[in-house]
Design a protein around this motif. Structure first.
Motif, PDB file in Angstrom:
ATOM      1  N   LYS A   1      54.510 -71.320 -33.518  1.00  0.00           N
ATOM      2  CA  LYS A   1      53.141 -71.200 -34.046  1.00  0.00           C
ATOM      3  C   LYS A   1      52.853 -69.769 -34.478  1.00  0.00           C
ATOM      4  O   LYS A   1      52.177 -69.527 -35.487  1.00  0.00           O
ATOM      5  N   GLU A   2      53.331 -68.799 -33.702  1.00  0.00           N
ATOM      6  CA  GLU A   2      53.117 -67.398 -34.056  1.00  0.00           C
ATOM      7  C   GLU A   2      53.821 -67.055 -35.366  1.00  0.00           C
ATOM      8  O   GLU A   2      53.280 -66.346 -36.218  1.00  0.00           O
ATOM      9  N   TRP A   3      55.031 -67.565 -35.533  1.00  0.00           N
ATOM     10  CA  TRP A   3      55.781 -67.308 -36.768  1.00  0.00           C
ATOM     11  C   TRP A   3      55.112 -67.978 -37.965  1.00  0.00           C
ATOM     12  O   TRP A   3      54.918 -67.349 -39.009  1.00  0.00           O
ATOM     13  N   LEU A   4      54.750 -69.229 -37.818  1.00  0.00           N
ATOM     14  CA  LEU A   4      54.147 -69.968 -38.927  1.00  0.00           C
ATOM     15  C   LEU A   4      52.830 -69.351 -39.381  1.00  0.00           C
ATOM     16  O   LEU A   4      52.459 -69.442 -40.550  1.00  0.00           O
ATOM     17  N   GLN A   5      52.123 -68.708 -38.454  1.00  0.00           N
ATOM     18  CA  GLN A   5      50.841 -68.083 -38.794  1.00  0.00           C
ATOM     19  C   GLN A   5      50.978 -66.598 -39.149  1.00  0.00           C
ATOM     20  O   GLN A   5      49.977 -65.900 -39.309  1.00  0.00           O
ATOM     21  N   GLY A   6      52.229 -66.134 -39.252  1.00  0.00           N
ATOM     22  CA  GLY A   6      52.466 -64.772 -39.715  1.00  0.00           C
ATOM     23  C   GLY A   6      52.260 -63.691 -38.682  1.00  0.00           C
ATOM     24  O   GLY A   6      52.203 -62.503 -39.036  1.00  0.00           O
ATOM     25  N   ARG A   7      52.176 -64.063 -37.430  1.00  0.00           N
ATOM     26  CA  ARG A   7      51.941 -63.057 -36.391  1.00  0.00           C
ATOM     27  C   ARG A   7      53.237 -62.542 -35.773  1.00  0.00           C
ATOM     28  O   ARG A   7      53.223 -61.564 -35.036  1.00  0.00           O
ATOM     29  N   LYS A   8      54.351 -63.223 -36.056  1.00  0.00           N
ATOM     30  CA  LYS A   8      55.662 -62.763 -35.616  1.00  0.00           C
ATOM     31  C   LYS A   8      56.663 -63.047 -36.718  1.00  0.00           C
ATOM     32  O   LYS A   8      56.487 -63.984 -37.513  1.00  0.00           O
ATOM     33  N   SER A   9      57.726 -62.274 -36.744  1.00  0.00           N
ATOM     34  CA  SER A   9      58.794 -62.542 -37.699  1.00  0.00           C
ATOM     35  C   SER A   9      59.660 -63.684 -37.176  1.00  0.00           C
ATOM     36  O   SER A   9      59.631 -64.023 -35.984  1.00  0.00           O
ATOM     37  N   LYS A  10      60.453 -64.244 -38.066  1.00  0.00           N
ATOM     38  CA  LYS A  10      61.361 -65.305 -37.653  1.00  0.00           C
ATOM     39  C   LYS A  10      62.362 -64.781 -36.637  1.00  0.00           C
ATOM     40  O   LYS A  10      62.698 -65.471 -35.655  1.00  0.00           O
ATOM     41  N   GLU A  11      62.824 -63.562 -36.842  1.00  0.00           N
ATOM     42  CA  GLU A  11      63.784 -62.963 -35.914  1.00  0.00           C
ATOM     43  C   GLU A  11      63.178 -62.813 -34.521  1.00  0.00           C
ATOM     44  O   GLU A  11      63.833 -63.080 -33.508  1.00  0.00           O
ATOM     45  N   GLU A  12      61.919 -62.370 -34.454  1.00  0.00           N
ATOM     46  CA  GLU A  12      61.250 -62.221 -33.161  1.00  0.00           C
ATOM     47  C   GLU A  12      61.091 -63.569 -32.470  1.00  0.00           C
ATOM     48  O   GLU A  12      61.274 -63.675 -31.250  1.00  0.00           O
ATOM     49  N   MET A  13      60.740 -64.606 -33.222  1.00  0.00           N
ATOM     50  CA  MET A  13      60.616 -65.950 -32.654  1.00  0.00           C
ATOM     51  C   MET A  13      61.946 -66.401 -32.058  1.00  0.00           C
ATOM     52  O   MET A  13      62.006 -66.853 -30.910  1.00  0.00           O
ATOM     53  N   LEU A  14      63.017 -66.262 -32.829  1.00  0.00           N
ATOM     54  CA  LEU A  14      64.325 -66.723 -32.373  1.00  0.00           C
ATOM     55  C   LEU A  14      64.805 -65.937 -31.162  1.00  0.00           C
ATOM     56  O   LEU A  14      65.407 -66.509 -30.236  1.00  0.00           O
ATOM     57  N   GLU A  15      64.546 -64.653 -31.124  1.00  0.00           N
ATOM     58  CA  GLU A  15      64.959 -63.833 -29.981  1.00  0.00           C
ATOM     59  C   GLU A  15      64.218 -64.240 -28.713  1.00  0.00           C
ATOM     60  O   GLU A  15      64.805 -64.263 -27.621  1.00  0.00           O
ATOM     61  N   SER A  16      62.931 -64.593 -28.836  1.00  0.00           N
ATOM     62  CA  SER A  16      62.166 -65.039 -27.665  1.00  0.00           C
ATOM     63  C   SER A  16      62.701 -66.361 -27.131  1.00  0.00           C
ATOM     64  O   SER A  16      62.849 -66.549 -25.918  1.00  0.00           O
ATOM     65  N   ILE A  17      62.984 -67.290 -28.047  1.00  0.00           N
ATOM     66  CA  ILE A  17      63.525 -68.581 -27.621  1.00  0.00           C
ATOM     67  C   ILE A  17      64.892 -68.390 -26.971  1.00  0.00           C
ATOM     68  O   ILE A  17      65.198 -68.993 -25.933  1.00  0.00           O
ATOM     69  N   GLN A  18      65.713 -67.531 -27.559  1.00  0.00           N
ATOM     70  CA  GLN A  18      67.041 -67.286 -27.012  1.00  0.00           C
ATOM     71  C   GLN A  18      66.961 -66.653 -25.624  1.00  0.00           C
ATOM     72  O   GLN A  18      67.753 -66.983 -24.738  1.00  0.00           O
ATOM     73  N   ALA A  19      66.000 -65.772 -25.407  1.00  0.00           N
ATOM     74  CA  ALA A  19      65.849 -65.146 -24.090  1.00  0.00           C
ATOM     75  C   ALA A  19      65.562 -66.200 -23.019  1.00  0.00           C
ATOM     76  O   ALA A  19      66.105 -66.148 -21.908  1.00  0.00           O
ATOM     77  N   THR A  20      64.710 -67.175 -23.349  1.00  0.00           N
ATOM     78  CA  THR A  20      64.429 -68.250 -22.398  1.00  0.00           C
ATOM     79  C   THR A  20      65.664 -69.105 -22.174  1.00  0.00           C
ATOM     80  O   THR A  20      65.970 -69.494 -21.037  1.00  0.00           O
ATOM     81  N   SER A  21      66.401 -69.406 -23.237  1.00  0.00           N
ATOM     82  CA  SER A  21      67.615 -70.210 -23.107  1.00  0.00           C
ATOM     83  C   SER A  21      68.626 -69.519 -22.185  1.00  0.00           C
ATOM     84  O   SER A  21      69.251 -70.172 -21.332  1.00  0.00           O
ATOM     85  N   GLU A  22      68.783 -68.216 -22.334  1.00  0.00           N
ATOM     86  CA  GLU A  22      69.718 -67.489 -21.490  1.00  0.00           C
ATOM     87  C   GLU A  22      69.286 -67.501 -20.027  1.00  0.00           C
ATOM     88  O   GLU A  22      70.108 -67.603 -19.120  1.00  0.00           O
ATOM     89  N   GLN A  23      67.980 -67.416 -19.809  1.00  0.00           N
ATOM     90  CA  GLN A  23      67.470 -67.449 -18.434  1.00  0.00           C
ATOM     91  C   GLN A  23      67.720 -68.810 -17.793  1.00  0.00           C
ATOM     92  O   GLN A  23      68.145 -68.889 -16.632  1.00  0.00           O
ATOM     93  N   VAL A  24      67.480 -69.880 -18.550  1.00  0.00           N
ATOM     94  CA  VAL A  24      67.652 -71.232 -18.012  1.00  0.00           C
ATOM     95  C   VAL A  24      69.118 -71.539 -17.756  1.00  0.00           C
ATOM     96  O   VAL A  24      69.476 -72.170 -16.755  1.00  0.00           O
ATOM     97  N   ASN A  25      69.988 -71.104 -18.664  1.00  0.00           N
ATOM     98  CA  ASN A  25      71.412 -71.427 -18.571  1.00  0.00           C
ATOM     99  C   ASN A  25      72.221 -70.397 -17.804  1.00  0.00           C
ATOM    100  O   ASN A  25      73.445 -70.447 -17.809  1.00  0.00           O
ATOM    101  N   ARG A  26      71.535 -69.468 -17.155  1.00  0.00           N
ATOM    102  CA  ARG A  26      72.219 -68.409 -16.406  1.00  0.00           C
ATOM    103  C   ARG A  26      73.069 -68.997 -15.285  1.00  0.00           C
ATOM    104  O   ARG A  26      72.668 -69.917 -14.598  1.00  0.00           O
TER     105      ARG A  26
END
Length: 446
Positions: free
Chosen positions: A421-446
């Motif tokens: 939602k932040e990316w689609l509304q222009g408040r974050k870049s696509k790269e920032e969105m993907l990095e945030s999602i990846q950080a959660t994925s790494e935490q879950v799959n640790r």
């Protein structure tokens, strides 16, 4: 798909069921997946009613949440009781928002129901250590007749140890209003070959003064659904599993491109201006039912699906199409029934599951709720709507595989819902969105 959306999310929606901290996971923790000892026999096949008695407790997250299913439960339980008169069923409705935490507490304390609903593959994966392996009870006939075993088996395979029995089949798909398409000069057998075809149809609708898409993305569910619908148009089943297991990063170009179709539609101005303040359930999808827009991404069963739209618009006016250019069709069990290791009455629990997965049980479920049977020998009624038959044919003809968001841990999809939602509304870049999602994925799959 829960679509329960099924799930009220149905379809399930399903990756949006629980919004919990990573600490509630525990898929590799004995507290999260432990269990007591076994009791009862493990004879394959349908139990003899004379040999089954006592009480079972059933935990159900859809009961009391979805009207048609809520009405169906007493009738289904009564049909089971007629076959097994010596078994008493206590059917307990559990809240969506708290279900994962309740499951965690049950497995940690080794105390809870005899039959536990698992709304998606992620739940099986998370609590596998605390669930009975059911292969000794599953007959070759059941294995052959039912689809959806990949959702209850480690590695998402049809063969191997099964920790649940899949029920019904579902996912998301696009719906369109044939009357509005006709008004805009578009074909009523619309079937886009590319995402650009879909965008161009939306632009033609817009030029005719017709709102192209409706829905609601306040919760972020729609972004998750658009992402998983786009996945098989770009990537493979193997890549989906690698992503879920943390082996393929969200920052990889193969993953990043799957977010583009939704942004393509947004840049073209095909969504409503209040999309990010409108909840999909139940405000957003009702707009399509009210004829206020030409297209929506909805479910295949239970809520925001063909049954709702046919009643509002007329069966002859409701069209459907799949994501353009898909390598496979996303299809999931609506849920699965599992037996925890701590269950006190495992034989009666299996009798219940066996009945609900039988031809009789699944045909009853469809007639009362629209949940499509996941048995090859189950028949749809002669008067079943054309949409139900079309979806059934899609799922039968395949190839099919679990939806990517169903494979992905819920903590990850929740981050996605927020960040997209932040990316689609222009408040974050696509790269920032993907990095945030990846950080959660790494935490879950640790």
């Amino acid at each position: 798909m829960s679509t329960r959306l099924k799930r009220i999310c149905a379809l399930a929606l399903v990756g949006a069921i629980a919004l919990f901290a990573v600490a509630c996971g525990g898929s590799n923790d004995d507290n999260g997946g432990g269990g007591g000892g076994s009791s009862g026999s493990s004879t394959a096949g349908t139990p003899d009613p004379a040999d089954v008695s006592g009480k079972i407790v059933v935990w159900d997250v859809f009961y009391r949440s979805f009207p048609s299913y809520t009405r169906a439960v007493p009738e289904l339980d009564a049909a089971f009781k007629k076959k097994y008169p010596n078994v008493t069923v206590e059917h307990v409705a559990q809240p969506f928002a708290e279900y994962q935490a309740l499951q965690q507490a049950a497995f940690t304390g080794r105390e809870g129901p005899d039959v536990m609903m698992m709304p998606n593959a992620g739940g099986i994966r998370q609590f596998q250590k605390g669930l009975e392996e059911l292969n000794d009870r599953i007959t070759p006939e059941m294995q052959e007749q039912l689809t959806g075993w990949d959702a209850v088996t480690p590695g998402y395979r049809t063969e191997g140890p099964h920790y649940g029995v899949p029920i019904a089949q579902t996912d998301f798909m696009f719906y369109f209003n044939k009357r509005l398409f006709r008004r805009a000069g578009l074909p009523t057998d619309f079937e886009p070959r590319t995402w650009e075809d879909l965008r161009d149809a939306g632009l033609k609708l817009k030029a005719a003064g017709i709102q192209p898409f409706t829905g609601g993305n306040k919760e972020g569910y729609e972004s998750q659904w658009w992402w998983h619908m786009a996945w098989p148009t770009y990537n493979t089943q193997e890549q989906a599993v690698a992503l879920a297991d943390g082996e393929l990063p969200f920052t990889d170009p193969a993953v990043a491109q799957t977010f583009e179709p939704e942004m393509m539609m947004q840049r073209a101005g095909l969504f409503e201006r209040d999309r990010f303040t409108t909840p999909f359930f139940n405000d957003g999808w009702m707009r399509f039912a009210d004829g206020k827009a030409a297209m929506i991404l909805g479910g295949s069963t239970n809520t925001a699906y063909w049954g709702d739209f046919n009643r509002a618009l007329g069966e002859e006016n409701v069209g459907m199409f799949l994501p353009p250019g898909s390598k496979y069709i996303s299809m999931n069990p609506e849920w699965s029934w599992s037996i925890p290791k701590f269950a006190e009455n495992k034989d009666a629990a299996w009798a219940y599951i066996d009945f609900m997965a039988s031809r009789e049980g699944l045909e009853m479920l469809f007639e009362m709720t629209g949940e499509l049977p996941n048995r090859k020998d189950a028949e749809l009624p002669a008067d079943a709507p054309s949409q139900a038959r079309q979806i059934r044919d899609w799922y039968r003809d395949g190839p099919t595989f679990l939806a990517t968001d169903v494979l992905t841990p819920s903590q990850v999809t929740q981050t996605m819902n927020t960040e997209a939602k932040e990316w689609l509304q222009g408040r974050k870049s696509k790269e920032e969105m993907l990095e945030s999602i990846q950080a959660t994925s790494e935490q879950v799959n640790r």
